[in-house]
Design a protein around this motif. Structure first.
Motif, PDB file in Angstrom:
ATOM      1  N   GLU A 194      34.033  43.053 156.046  1.00  0.00           N
ATOM      2  CA  GLU A 194      35.233  43.452 154.382  1.00  0.00           C
ATOM      3  C   GLU A 194      36.167  43.412 154.328  1.00  0.00           C
ATOM      4  N   ASP A 195      36.898  44.010 155.591  1.00  0.00           N
ATOM      5  CA  ASP A 195      38.295  43.465 155.519  1.00  0.00           C
ATOM      6  C   ASP A 195      39.104  41.796 154.787  1.00  0.00           C
ATOM      7  N   LEU A 196      38.287  41.482 155.819  1.00  0.00           N
ATOM      8  CA  LEU A 196      38.638  38.978 156.476  1.00  0.00           C
ATOM      9  C   LEU A 196      37.874  39.106 154.361  1.00  0.00           C
ATOM     10  N   LEU A 197      36.855  39.449 154.089  1.00  0.00           N
ATOM     11  CA  LEU A 197      36.901  39.153 152.910  1.00  0.00           C
ATOM     12  C   LEU A 197      37.951  39.665 150.883  1.00  0.00           C
ATOM     13  N   ASP A 198      38.514  41.094 151.568  1.00  0.00           N
ATOM     14  CA  ASP A 198      39.792  41.571 151.273  1.00  0.00           C
ATOM     15  C   ASP A 198      40.687  40.802 151.072  1.00  0.00           C
ATOM     16  N   VAL A 199      40.980  40.302 152.321  1.00  0.00           N
ATOM     17  CA  VAL A 199      42.134  39.836 152.236  1.00  0.00           C
ATOM     18  C   VAL A 199      41.682  38.096 151.202  1.00  0.00           C
ATOM     19  N   SER A 200      40.975  37.333 151.577  1.00  0.00           N
ATOM     20  CA  SER A 200      40.956  36.225 150.850  1.00  0.00           C
ATOM     21  C   SER A 200      41.329  36.412 149.628  1.00  0.00           C
ATOM     22  N   ARG A 201      40.274  37.737 148.788  1.00  0.00           N
ATOM     23  CA  ARG A 201      40.499  38.020 147.429  1.00  0.00           C
ATOM     24  C   ARG A 201      41.890  38.072 147.514  1.00  0.00           C
ATOM     25  N   ILE A 202      42.477  39.201 147.875  1.00  0.00           N
ATOM     26  CA  ILE A 202      44.121  39.343 147.694  1.00  0.00           C
ATOM     27  C   ILE A 202      44.552  37.958 147.170  1.00  0.00           C
ATOM     28  N   THR A 203      44.586  37.287 148.056  1.00  0.00           N
ATOM     29  CA  THR A 203      44.923  35.876 147.904  1.00  0.00           C
ATOM     30  C   THR A 203      44.969  35.234 147.162  1.00  0.00           C
ATOM     31  N   ALA A 204      43.557  35.005 147.091  1.00  0.00           N
ATOM     32  CA  ALA A 204      43.158  34.098 145.184  1.00  0.00           C
ATOM     33  C   ALA A 204      43.335  34.552 144.187  1.00  0.00           C
ATOM     34  N   GLY A 205      44.080  36.515 144.200  1.00  0.00           N
ATOM     35  CA  GLY A 205      44.050  36.748 143.298  1.00  0.00           C
ATOM     36  C   GLY A 205      43.272  37.197 142.676  1.00  0.00           C
ATOM     37  N   LYS A 206      41.839  38.142 143.333  1.00  0.00           N
ATOM     38  CA  LYS A 206      41.143  38.395 142.766  1.00  0.00           C
ATOM     39  C   LYS A 206      40.603  39.985 143.175  1.00  0.00           C
ATOM     40  N   LEU A 207      41.560  40.093 143.191  1.00  0.00           N
ATOM     41  CA  LEU A 207      41.195  41.984 143.602  1.00  0.00           C
ATOM     42  C   LEU A 207      40.655  42.656 142.808  1.00  0.00           C
ATOM     43  N   LYS A 208      39.820  43.172 141.928  1.00  0.00           N
ATOM     44  CA  LYS A 208      39.133  44.184 141.060  1.00  0.00           C
ATOM     45  C   LYS A 208      39.650  45.180 140.958  1.00  0.00           C
ATOM     46  N   LEU A 209      40.244  45.779 139.654  1.00  0.00           N
ATOM     47  CA  LEU A 209      39.310  47.592 140.341  1.00  0.00           C
ATOM     48  C   LEU A 209      38.122  48.206 138.941  1.00  0.00           C
ATOM     49  N   ASN A 210      37.979  48.600 138.931  1.00  0.00           N
ATOM     50  CA  ASN A 210      36.710  49.334 138.599  1.00  0.00           C
ATOM     51  C   ASN A 210      37.044  50.764 138.330  1.00  0.00           C
TER      52      ASN A 210
END
Ligand code: ADP
Length: 575
Positions: A403-419
């Motif tokens: 999950e942490d690794l996926l979060d990093v790639s989401r953040i790097t790609a600007g895809k960290l979404k907040l609901n």
């Protein structure tokens, strides 16, 4: 009377009485002077002199000298009857009686006009020749000077080329260029650089005299310059055009000076001729080189200016190259660092991912063995529960890492979404602490919660849980056997959440690094982790419009504080 060459030599011989009056006149005298004897007999010999000579009593003086010396010789102008002048050689001698008394004078006048003309033209020809020889010599000398100067300049440009191409830092390069210019191109030289487009500073200063050099350096160190000056380096920098001040008058000196101190310095340096050339990097003027002649009495020409401009152009190129080189070096160092961090991360990641796999594999192998032996049904329920518990823990750990690794790639790609939804932070804190009950007990920690709710905000619940989880699990990891305090309260329109532990703490030098990607600091590298938790935590907090800070002291513990606004600007946020 005829000369040997056929030219008639005109000579007049006549006698004067003791008073200097003509007493005898002959044919030769008549031919030369044009007077009949009746016209001149009894007339004073001064009759044949120019009228100007009467004033100076030239004739009288001559007669006195004859009486005294017995003979008087001179060359001078005489006048004929028709008023024409001729250049005469005159010899007057005394006539005396046997007992020595003066009885008169003999005057012999010879016409030397032609001879004098020949002599004059000869003299003029000789003078002209001498003048031409002098002129030609001067021409040759100046051609030779120009050649020597041009050779010197070529050597100068070649030397400066070598300096500019050297791998020295550009402050060193500028000083070498300025030193090279003195004394050949200048008695003193200053290279000024533009700083942040508003300030000028002297990057290099040279003078052939050490005392004046000290004055120059002190001046350029202590003074700021008038940006609005109509002359001088600011003018050159703003206009991008080189300036030549062939002869510096006092008024021009006043305009070039950057202020009263500069003016008195320029006067003290006796700057008599000056040129200033700009230099560029990336198409922008970044500085100016000032060359000045002072005590050497030399003057700059447009030829010198072209050399200065050439030097300015090449200096700018060299600075541009040097800056690019420095940038490249910095980028290479950064890349090397990034590669090192990546390599370290890969080795940590493979280790971290393998760690939970080992117990999982062992548990599965024990079940497989039971299956092979057919003893599975006999397995005690406690044993089965233990196998399931260990496997579940390992899977949770793996899931967490992935999950942490996926979060990093989401953040790097600007895809960290907040609901975002309405969430009670106090409730979240209690739930997370309950979830980690066994880890807390295992680490022999005591956890205190000071968060009387509700602390309602509009946040992403799962991400908020992640923040609390990361901070709590770190506190558990790094303060075994110690107390941990989680507190949350409303402070000035936002919520402040703090996790305080009394564990190993973080070195002051490392505090800034803990929030970076893949950073694991401190001495306890045996404690697992990918060095991503705090990085992700900070990204989540700032996505909510909040901030996270840490205060820590080695050996005394750490305190992480999160400040969150109650509401995110928009309900759904993309980092
Ligand atoms: P990980 O995801 O591996 O836990 P983090 O990003 O959460 O990494 O933390 C980075 C580093 O910060 C840790 O390796 C540790 O050195 C330091 N650190 C984090 N929290 C604490 C704490 N409470 N006490 C001491 N050091 C800490």
């Amino acid at each position: 009377m005829e000369s040997k060459g056929g030219d008639e030599i005109q000579v007049s011989v006549f006698l004067l009485d003791t008073q200097g009056c003509v007493s005898s006149w002959n044919e030769g005298a008549k031919r030369l002077m044009g007077y009949e004897s009746r016209e001149v007999l009894g007339q004073h010999t001064s009759k044949f002199y120019l009228s100007d000579d009467a004033e100076t009593e030239k004739c009288e003086y001559g007669l006195k000298r004859v009486v005294h010396d017995g003979i008087f010789e001179e060359q001078g102008w005489r006048v004929r009857k028709d008023g024409s002048r001729f250049w005469a050689s005159v010899v007057i001698t005394t006539l005396r009686s046997r007992d020595g008394n003066l009885t008169g004078f003999t005057e012999v006048i010879q016409d030397m006009t032609k001879r004098r003309e020949v002599e004059d033209s000869l003299r003029a020809a000789q003078g002209g020749l001498e003048r031409r020889v002098i002129e030609r010599t001067l021409e040759l000398e100046s051609a030779n000077d120009a050649l020597t100067q041009s050779e010197q300049y070529q050597r100068f440009l070649a030397d400066s080329g070598e300096i500019l191409a050297s791998s020295h830092s550009f402050p060193e390069v500028l000083q070498s260029i300025s030193d090279l210019a003195v004394p050949m191109l200048a008695d003193w030289c200053v290279i000024e650089m533009l700083e942040e487009d508003t300030e000028l500073y002297a990057a290099a200063v040279s003078h052939h005299d050490s005392y004046s050099l000290r004055c120059l350096k002190r001046f350029y160190k202590e003074h700021t310059y008038d940006r609005n000056a109509r002359q001088g380096s600011w003018d050159v920098i703003k206009s991008g055009k080189a300036r030549l001040y062939r002869e510096i008058s006092d008024s021009l000196l006043g305009e070039i000076a950057k202020g009263p101190e500069h003016l008195s310095l320029l006067k003290r340096l006796q700057s008599k001729s000056m040129m200033i050339s700009p230099f560029w990097a990336n198409g922008k003027v970044i500085g100016a080189i000032t060359f000045a002649f002072s005590d050497s009495d030399r003057r700059y020409s447009s030829f010198n200016l072209s050399i200065a401009q050439d030097l300015g152009r090449r200096t700018g190129n060299a600075i541009e190259r040097s800056r690019l080189y420095q940038k490249l070096e910095a980028q290479t160092a950064e890349l090397q660092c990034a590669v090192q961090v990546r390599d370290e991360f890969l080795s940590i990641a493979s280790h971290e991912l393998r760690t939970p796999l080992t117990p999982l594999k062992l548990q599965l192998q024990s079940i497989l063995k039971c299956l092979e032996k057919g003893t599975l049904p006999n397995l005690a329920p406690e044993k089965v529960q233990r196998i399931v518990h260990i496997s579940d823990k390992a899977i949770n750990r793996l899931t967490h890492l992935v999950e942490d690794l996926l979060d990093v790639s989401r953040i790097t790609a600007g895809k960290l979404k907040l609901n975002c939804e309405d969430v009670d932070l106090s409730e979240v804190i209690h739930e997370v602490v309950d979830r980690y009950f066994s880890e807390i007990s295992l680490a022999r920690c005591r956890v205190f919660i000071d968060a009387r709710g509700p602390l309602l905000g509009h946040w992403d619940r799962l991400r908020l849980e992640q923040v609390v989880t990361n901070l709590l699990t770190n506190a558990i990891k790094f303060s075994p056997g110690k107390d941990i305090i989680l507190s949350a309260a409303e402070v000035r329109g936002s919520v402040r959440f703090t996790v305080q532990d009394y564990g190993i703490g973080i070195d002051a030098a490392d505090v800034d690094r803990v929030f970076r990607r893949f950073e694991r600091v401190g001495s306890d590298q045996n404690v697992g982790g990918l060095g991503l938790g705090l990085y992700i935590t900070r990204q989540i907090v700032s996505a909510h419009g909040g901030v996270i800070q840490v205060e820590s002291k080695m050996g005394e513990g750490s305190s992480f504080t999160v400040e969150l606004p109650f509401r995110v600007g928009v309900s759904e946020y993309t980092a």
